[in-house]
Motif scaffolding. Structure first.
Motif, PDB file in Angstrom:
ATOM      1  N   VAL A  97     -53.022  67.640 -94.710  1.00  0.00           N
ATOM      2  CA  VAL A  97     -52.803  68.383 -93.453  1.00  0.00           C
ATOM      3  C   VAL A  97     -52.983  67.069 -92.428  1.00  0.00           C
ATOM      4  N   LYS A  98     -52.120  67.008 -91.732  1.00  0.00           N
ATOM      5  CA  LYS A  98     -52.065  65.878 -90.716  1.00  0.00           C
ATOM      6  C   LYS A  98     -53.053  66.091 -89.333  1.00  0.00           C
ATOM      7  N   ASN A  99     -53.163  67.441 -89.136  1.00  0.00           N
ATOM      8  CA  ASN A  99     -53.846  67.600 -87.865  1.00  0.00           C
ATOM      9  C   ASN A  99     -54.445  69.142 -88.027  1.00  0.00           C
ATOM     10  N   ILE A 100     -55.653  69.388 -87.691  1.00  0.00           N
ATOM     11  CA  ILE A 100     -56.265  70.675 -87.730  1.00  0.00           C
ATOM     12  C   ILE A 100     -56.802  70.936 -86.124  1.00  0.00           C
ATOM     13  N   ALA A 120     -49.825  79.250 -83.754  1.00  0.00           N
ATOM     14  CA  ALA A 120     -49.056  78.832 -85.001  1.00  0.00           C
ATOM     15  C   ALA A 120     -47.656  78.965 -85.067  1.00  0.00           C
ATOM     16  N   ILE A 121     -47.124  80.061 -84.685  1.00  0.00           N
ATOM     17  CA  ILE A 121     -45.584  80.737 -84.844  1.00  0.00           C
ATOM     18  C   ILE A 121     -44.860  79.886 -83.798  1.00  0.00           C
ATOM     19  N   ALA A 122     -45.396  79.511 -82.756  1.00  0.00           N
ATOM     20  CA  ALA A 122     -44.721  78.597 -81.664  1.00  0.00           C
ATOM     21  C   ALA A 122     -44.531  77.049 -82.509  1.00  0.00           C
ATOM     22  N   GLY A 127     -40.239  73.533 -85.733  1.00  0.00           N
ATOM     23  CA  GLY A 127     -39.856  72.935 -87.096  1.00  0.00           C
ATOM     24  C   GLY A 127     -41.083  72.207 -87.716  1.00  0.00           C
ATOM     25  N   ALA A 128     -42.177  72.175 -87.113  1.00  0.00           N
ATOM     26  CA  ALA A 128     -43.373  71.767 -87.744  1.00  0.00           C
ATOM     27  C   ALA A 128     -43.748  72.764 -89.041  1.00  0.00           C
ATOM     28  N   ARG A 129     -44.537  72.046 -90.048  1.00  0.00           N
ATOM     29  CA  ARG A 129     -45.064  72.877 -91.183  1.00  0.00           C
ATOM     30  C   ARG A 129     -46.648  73.319 -90.725  1.00  0.00           C
ATOM     31  N   VAL A 130     -46.649  74.675 -90.477  1.00  0.00           N
ATOM     32  CA  VAL A 130     -48.081  75.152 -90.117  1.00  0.00           C
ATOM     33  C   VAL A 130     -48.720  76.199 -91.010  1.00  0.00           C
ATOM     34  N   GLY A 131     -49.925  76.002 -90.860  1.00  0.00           N
ATOM     35  CA  GLY A 131     -50.939  77.050 -91.591  1.00  0.00           C
ATOM     36  C   GLY A 131     -51.709  77.753 -90.628  1.00  0.00           C
ATOM     37  N   LEU A 132     -52.452  78.889 -91.160  1.00  0.00           N
ATOM     38  CA  LEU A 132     -52.943  79.557 -90.227  1.00  0.00           C
ATOM     39  C   LEU A 132     -54.251  80.092 -91.055  1.00  0.00           C
ATOM     40  N   MET A 133     -55.475  79.699 -90.787  1.00  0.00           N
ATOM     41  CA  MET A 133     -56.586  80.029 -91.237  1.00  0.00           C
ATOM     42  C   MET A 133     -57.452  81.120 -90.557  1.00  0.00           C
ATOM     43  N   ASP A 134     -57.643  82.321 -91.015  1.00  0.00           N
ATOM     44  CA  ASP A 134     -58.428  83.418 -90.252  1.00  0.00           C
ATOM     45  C   ASP A 134     -59.830  83.200 -90.873  1.00  0.00           C
ATOM     46  N   LEU A 207     -49.039  70.044 -94.386  1.00  0.00           N
ATOM     47  CA  LEU A 207     -48.760  70.694 -92.972  1.00  0.00           C
ATOM     48  C   LEU A 207     -48.868  69.503 -92.076  1.00  0.00           C
ATOM     49  N   ASP A 208     -48.177  69.791 -91.273  1.00  0.00           N
ATOM     50  CA  ASP A 208     -48.146  69.136 -89.799  1.00  0.00           C
ATOM     51  C   ASP A 208     -49.615  69.684 -89.157  1.00  0.00           C
ATOM     52  N   TYR A 209     -49.700  70.968 -89.095  1.00  0.00           N
ATOM     53  CA  TYR A 209     -50.932  71.580 -88.345  1.00  0.00           C
ATOM     54  C   TYR A 209     -51.601  72.731 -89.107  1.00  0.00           C
ATOM     55  N   LEU A 210     -52.762  72.673 -89.061  1.00  0.00           N
ATOM     56  CA  LEU A 210     -53.576  73.721 -89.778  1.00  0.00           C
ATOM     57  C   LEU A 210     -54.384  74.590 -88.368  1.00  0.00           C
TER      58      LEU A 210
END
Length: 256
Positions: A97-100, A120-122, A127-134, A207-210
């Motif tokens: 994961v590159k950025n949290i 996260a959706i935006a 084109g970024a790879r994104v994860g979403l942690m609740d 991931l680019d962003y979590l």
């Protein structure tokens, strides 16, 4: 064939194009890649640091205009690309994961989960790879916002489990650990254990962003996250009322 003089003129022209955020020209920043010239046709890439760059089209237009103005140039093709840079941290956790980015609030009900989901959706749409942690353990709402049915995640090798996927996002939530409508009743010390599982026992992949949707306040979950995870940045959500702003200020200080 390549014309060295024309190439020099193109580079000089691109040196006048500045990134308005970084305040340097795109050549010095190393953004210009794969410059190719065939006759009067010029092609090159502009590699940005994020696909979500708000001035991407502005930079493209400026590059095209300035290169087209050079004698001998007939056509210009600018390909805008992006490679998300990793935030450097000493902590080895979440190496893929590159950025949290933590999304927090001082009080509940201010729209924190809505901001987390839309952020996260935006980012994913760029084109970024994104994860979403609740990580809002007592009040998880991300599955409902994302339209994901409550079900146990699939477990892979080494007892690691796979996130649910929806709209191009990888999603993990405390809601997936219980049955539909069943509350998750845990004492404070156990909350930190769940967060560590979400960080260490989930197959997030590359991931680019979590984006991490935190519970409101400054409690056990926030402490565990700030101590264990290499946070790149934080968003603190509030409403305009003074009572909300007071607690939001506490949330900001938590990340400082």
């Amino acid at each position: 064939m390549s014309d060295p003089k024309l190439q020099e003129k193109i580079i000089d022209a691109l040196k006048t194009v500045q990134d308005p955020d970084l305040h340097k020209d795109i050549v010095s920043l190393g953004f210009v890649k794969n410059l190719n010239m065939e006759g009067g046709n010029v092609k090159f890439d502009v590699e940005l640091t994020t696909p979500a760059c708000p001035v991407k089209e502005q930079l493209r237009t400026e590059c095209e205009t300035k290169v087209k103005a050079i004698d001998g140039v007939v056509q210009v093709e600018v390909n805008m690309t992006a490679v998300v840079r990793s935030t450097e941290h000493a902590q080895p956790i979440l190496t893929g994961v590159k950025n949290i980015i933590a999304v927090a609030s001082g009080k509940g009900g201010v729209g924190k989960s809505t901001v987390s989901t839309n952020l996260a959706i935006a980012l994913s749409l760029t084109g970024a790879r994104v994860g979403l942690m609740d990580a809002d353990i007592y009040g998880p709402s991300i599955p409902q916002m994302m339209g994901i049915p409550i079900s146990s995640p699939k477990v892979g090798s080494e007892n690691k489990f796979f996130p649910h996927e929806k709209y191009g996002l990888k999603v993990v939530s405390a809601a997936f650990l219980t049955k539909q409508g069943q509350p998750l009743m845990l004492r404070g010390p156990m909350l930190g254990g769940i967060i560590q599982q979400f960080l260490q026992n989930v197959e997030w992949g590359e991931l680019d962003y979590l984006i991490i949707d935190l519970p409101p306040g400054t409690g056990d979950v926030q402490l565990t996250l700030t101590q264990k995870a290499p946070i790149s940045g934080a968003v603190v959500v509030t409403t305009p009322q003074e009572i909300s702003l007071i607690d939001a200020d506490k949330g900001v200080k938590m990340f400082q």
